[in-house]
Design a protein around this motif. Structure first.
Motif: not given
Length: 71
Positions: A32-35, A51-52, A66-67
């Protein structure tokens, strides 16, 4: 600031998910941090991992936020 269409594609067999924003592939996210970082680079300054994960503006294909591994 306009809202850009965001698509996160299914996990690849080698890991990670492609992220497309406004029709352009920005890279391969592994979490999620990358997104969130891709979205910040696209001009969404105040976005974080939470937020993502909860945004209805992101089209998660092949699994939700989460996948991260291919089945």
């Amino acid at each position: 600031m306009s809202v850009l269409p965001v698509t996160v594609y299914p996990p690849s067999p080698t890991g990670g998910r492609r992220v497309r924003i406004d029709g352009e592939i920005l890279g391969l996210a592994h979490d999620l941090a990358d997104v969130a970082e891709f979205l910040r680079r696209a001009g969404l300054d105040d976005i974080d991992e939470h937020d993502v994960e909860t945004s209805a503006l992101i089209d998660w294909r092949g699994g939700g936020p989460r996948v991260w591994a291919a089945p």
